[in-house]
Motif scaffolding. Structure first.
Motif, PDB file in Angstrom:
ATOM      1  N   ASN B  25       0.821  -1.211   0.000  1.00 46.71           N
ATOM      2  CA  ASN B  25       0.000   0.000   0.000  1.00 46.71           C
ATOM      3  C   ASN B  25       0.857   1.264   0.000  1.00 46.71           C
ATOM      4  O   ASN B  25       0.625   2.194  -0.784  1.00 46.71           O
ATOM      5  N   ARG B  28       2.538   1.898  -3.264  1.00 49.48           N
ATOM      6  CA  ARG B  28       1.610   2.407  -4.291  1.00 49.48           C
ATOM      7  C   ARG B  28       1.304   3.886  -4.052  1.00 49.48           C
ATOM      8  O   ARG B  28       1.169   4.659  -5.012  1.00 49.48           O
ATOM      9  N   LEU B  34      -2.177   5.259  -5.376  1.00 47.35           N
ATOM     10  CA  LEU B  34      -3.247   5.423  -4.388  1.00 47.35           C
ATOM     11  C   LEU B  34      -3.090   6.820  -3.796  1.00 47.35           C
ATOM     12  O   LEU B  34      -1.963   7.309  -3.657  1.00 47.35           O
ATOM     13  N   ASP B 278      -7.071  -0.025  -1.121  1.00 49.09           N
ATOM     14  CA  ASP B 278      -7.123  -0.332  -2.550  1.00 49.09           C
ATOM     15  C   ASP B 278      -8.589  -0.397  -2.972  1.00 49.09           C
ATOM     16  O   ASP B 278      -9.317  -1.302  -2.564  1.00 49.09           O
TER      17      ASP B 278
END
Lengths: 303, 303
Positions: B25, B28, B34, B278
């Motif tokens: 996470n 990203r 994100l 996500d």
């Protein structure tokens, strides 16, 4: 081996723009007409993989996010091995409290700066396990190799020197000013020239010997003039009341550094009120005419 | 009169990405795949000109810079009149130390949260003159109108309620858990419906009466599952060890809120490890199927 340095932040306490300031400079920064600046801090490295911070700004989370060199390279990791604190001002130490999440770090500080930090229960957030913070005394006049939290060599050598200053406002009651309150550092890698960082000083003469011969200098650029805050209606204190030597005037840093042998001359720790923030100002032109530049967030130096 | 709310930050402590985390996470978020999130905080107003913060995040300087509603409208000014603290965690209180520069503020906190803050010399930076900080006791079960530092009415009414939690890590040694450690707040303007904010809770049942009937709920969304951190190799503590009720499972917040009458359901204070970050994840789909959404930085609500 070259010393690498990244200017993570180049503003004085409060940053630029400052949260409660509607002065023309801050308004222009909010409109995007002048570049925003986070609070003064530098990252230094001799090998490009392990980094030390010179001061830990309250904006450190944002600063790390903007510098890929400081991003983790594993599920739990940081290239940041430690922090050197040059005084106990909140704009230089609050970022330490952001380096949480069980990451061991070394911290280099004078006895006075460490004692000021230890007057805060919040510091326990960095003492969750034995050895999370490894303290080293920053000793004036002696060159020290910075060590990581496991004692590993960094190839970065630092010599701290007293710079005329004062204790931070939140510690002033009862504390007498001491030589340990505020310092500058001369930094080099093995065989490299010297970078000198003195982001707060109320005089040049006592530190001139350290500045002389530096390949690059990052100097206190808080104020242009002695009466900058009161003149703009932004406060009551003069520059020297706050232990910041202004740039201009016969006793200012531009004049006093003129005869020193210094390579690159950079001002940093620039206050939102400083007219040099406008690159088209007469003040900025005078600074350039004297061979100085303004450090900006993200500036990289290789010494 | 409508209550206006701006989500200033929607991440749990450490923010998203977190400085020393290389989990998928966070990676990203660093790549821009994100959206990044700053640490949990809300701004609320009844008139659009005076604002109160619900918690003061370490990212507050950046949050103010991103919200024109919070910009100064004079040389020295801020629309921010005060701060309501729902616990003493560093990710909720450190921002208070960023509101320097001689600006008067009211602070609403329980006795326990105030006492924790007063164990820090740094707090003196907000006590430069008489009346810079005006403290009000946050009292459980009683509706209080928030007052500015000069005692001026805000039109915002807050009722605090105990939420099951724990004292912050840096105050845990010697401190017994107390009902004053952690709370939620029910907020309304004159004649408006209620917004409920509970960004940390280890149980729903004790606060269900407050959640029921809310027009909008902003609830603790730290973890998806009880063993999220250890399963991902990111830590040893389970969700409830950290006083955060996970979203999933028969005893999780999704299930436990299902029968409550709640208008908009928002999760906030979302940890970097949470798979719901996500939007294409199965976990995010389950959350949506239950009528929930993830708060994002900058989200505006009008209640």
């Amino acid at each position: 081996m070259a010393l690498q340095a990244i200017v993570l932040g180049s503003a004085a306490g409060g940053g630029f723009p400052q949260w409660n300031c509607g002065c023309p400079n801050c308004e222009r920064a909010r409109r995007g007409d002048l570049p925003s600046r986070t609070q003064d801090s530098l990252a230094i490295s001799a090998n490009g993989s392990g980094w030390f911070l010179l001061n830990a700004s309250p904006d450190l989370a944002r600063q790390i996010q903007q510098q890929a060199a400081l991003w983790p390279r594993a599920a739990r990791h940081s290239p940041i091995r430690g922090v050197v604190l040059t005084n106990g001002d909140l704009d230089h130490v609050l970022g330490l409290l952001l380096l949480r999440e069980n990451q061991p770090l070394t911290v280099y500080a004078t006895r006075e700066v460490r004692a000021g930090l230890e007057q805060n229960a919040m510091l326990k957030t960095l003492q969750r396990f034995e050895g999370q913070l490894v303290w080293h005394a920053l000793e004036y006049g002696r060159e020290q190799e910075l060590l990581g939290p496991g004692g590993e060599a960094s190839g970065i050598f630092v010599r701290a020197f007293a710079a005329p200053g004062k204790p931070p406002v939140h510690l002033m009651r009862g504390a007498l000013p001491s030589a340990g309150d505020n310092c500058g550092v001369s930094v080099r890698a093995t065989g490299s020239a010297r970078l000198v960082y003195a982001s707060a000083t109320s005089a040049i003469e006592p530190i001139a010997g350290e500045l002389d011969g530096a390949a690059a200098l990052l100097l206190d650029g808080t104020f242009w003039s002695e009466t900058e805050l009161p003149s703009a209606g932004l406060g009551r204190a003069n520059a020297r009341d706050m232990a910041h030597l202004p740039m201009s005037g016969s006793g200012g840093s531009l004049a006093l550094c003129r005869e020193l042998r210094i390579g690159q001359r950079w001002y940093t720790h620039i206050n939102n009120s400083n007219p040099v923030l406008d690159p088209l100002s007469a003040e900025h032109a005078r600074l350039q005419a004297d061979g100085w530049q303004l450090a900006e967030d993200g500036l990289r130096l290789s010494i």
